[in-house]
Design a protein around this motif. Structure first.
Motif, short mmCIF file in Angstrom:
data_model
loop_
_atom_site.label_atom_id
_atom_site.label_comp_id
_atom_site.label_asym_id
_atom_site.label_seq_id
_atom_site.Cartn_x
_atom_site.Cartn_y
_atom_site.Cartn_z
N GLN A 257 51.50 -73.35 5.36
CA GLN A 257 50.40 -72.70 6.06
C GLN A 257 49.64 -73.69 6.94
O GLN A 257 49.19 -73.34 8.04
CB GLN A 257 49.44 -72.08 5.04
CG GLN A 257 49.99 -70.86 4.31
CD GLN A 257 50.20 -69.67 5.22
OE1 GLN A 257 49.43 -69.46 6.16
NE2 GLN A 257 51.24 -68.90 4.95
N LYS A 260 51.70 -74.33 10.09
CA LYS A 260 51.65 -73.14 10.94
C LYS A 260 50.31 -73.04 11.65
O LYS A 260 50.24 -72.77 12.86
CB LYS A 260 51.90 -71.89 10.08
CG LYS A 260 51.87 -70.59 10.86
CD LYS A 260 52.12 -69.41 9.93
CE LYS A 260 52.06 -68.08 10.69
NZ LYS A 260 52.29 -66.92 9.79
N TYR A 261 49.23 -73.25 10.90
CA TYR A 261 47.88 -73.18 11.49
C TYR A 261 47.71 -74.27 12.55
O TYR A 261 47.13 -74.03 13.61
CB TYR A 261 46.85 -73.34 10.38
CG TYR A 261 45.41 -73.13 10.83
CD1 TYR A 261 44.80 -71.89 10.70
CD2 TYR A 261 44.67 -74.18 11.38
CE1 TYR A 261 43.48 -71.69 11.10
CE2 TYR A 261 43.37 -73.99 11.79
CZ TYR A 261 42.78 -72.74 11.64
OH TYR A 261 41.48 -72.56 12.06
N ILE A 277 42.03 -71.99 5.99
CA ILE A 277 43.39 -71.54 5.66
C ILE A 277 43.37 -70.79 4.34
O ILE A 277 42.78 -71.24 3.36
CB ILE A 277 44.35 -72.75 5.58
CG1 ILE A 277 44.42 -73.44 6.95
CG2 ILE A 277 45.74 -72.32 5.14
CD1 ILE A 277 45.23 -74.71 6.93
#
Length: 294
Positions: A257, A260-261, A277
């Motif tokens: 995550q 991706k962020y 997140i």
């Protein structure tokens, strides 16, 4: 002729008269039954149902108290107040912006007074929210050290003093001396320290499997974080998925995550960006930030 026709209707045979009498008797009997007999449906009583209904008021009170508890403010580190959190606490936009600007310089407030100096909140608001401030234990240890007084001339000096050791310098033998810690748990503590590169907060001992709250209290009595260790910090904006997932507090799903962020929003500027997140352990953000390089 018409009169004779009407009379014909009232001429009955013996069997017809007998039938009319029987019909009249049935009608009278039914009327008497209807008048004297109670046709109301008898409702059955269910003891269990009545018992639950009698407890309904207590259940409603319990739900009300539960909803009140959920709305109470819990302890938090004021360094990580977001816009929404600040609004809920009653801070103005300008006061929140002052704190965020201060944190962008990678600085931390370490007391309620420093918080007020930075944000310029009023004394009345500070008195309301300050009791909920929770700073890292190494900050509190530092305060206690500054406020230490010499009792060498008092009766208390005769008692044996416990000299606290830095937990990062503790050996296996040092740990085993603590009541409740055996060889296996001492090895787990040392392994955890190696994984992290060093403890930055005594709260991290809660992540060691097998340590009861009583043993953690004993550890806090004999050990402390006297100074932060030299850490090999993780470059949060350039570390690969594999490197991030090796960090104890990230695991693979959270590391994924983060990558991706980062790819969608650009580099992380501070820990406040990370706590946005989903799944990030916000309650541990204060010491996770010390392992990261932004």
């Amino acid at each position: 002729m018409a009169v004779n026709t009407i009379k014909d209707y009232f001429k009955f045979t013996r069997e017809q008269r007998k039938g009319l009498m029987i019909l009249f008797g049935i009608i009278v009997t039914l009327q008497l039954v209807y008048y004297f007999v109670d046709f109301n449906v008898i409702q059955k009583k269910y003891p269990d149902k009545e018992k639950w209904l009698s407890l309904q008021s207590e259940i409603d009170i319990a739900k009300f108290e539960s909803s009140n508890k959920s709305s109470r403010t819990h302890s938090f580190n004021p360094n990580f107040i977001s816009d929404y959190k600040g609004y809920k606490l009653g801070m103005s936009v300008q006061e929140i912006d002052r704190l965020l600007a201060f944190r962008k310089n990678n600085k931390f407030v370490n007391s309620a007074k420093e918080f007020q100096d930075v944000t310029k909140v009023s004394d009345s608001l500070l008195n309301i929210i300050a009791p909920y401030f929770k700073f890292p234990d190494w900050v509190n240890r530092k305060k206690d050290f500054k406020e230490y007084k010499d009792f060498s001339n008092t009766a208390f000096a005769k008692k044996e003093k416990i000299v606290q050791t830095d937990i990062n310098l503790a050996t296996k033998e040092d740990l085993i001396k603590i009541f409740g810690i055996g060889e296996a748990i001492s090895v787990r503590i040392l392994n955890q320290k190696e994984k992290l590169g060093g403890f930055v907060s005594m709260e991290q001992l809660k992540d060691v499997w097998g340590l009861s709250p009583e043993v953690i209290i004993n550890l806090n009595t004999h050990f402390a974080i006297t100074k932060l260790p030299n850490l090999n910090k993780i470059d949060i904006n350039n570390a690969s998925l594999k490197e991030l997932s090796r960090f104890f507090y990230f695991k693979y799903d959270l590391a994924k995550q983060i990558v991706k962020y980062r790819s969608m929003n650009g580099d992380f500027k501070n820990i406040e960006d990370l706590i946005k997140i989903n799944g990030f352990p916000v309650e541990k953000a204060n010491f996770i930030a010390l392992y990261l390089d932004f």
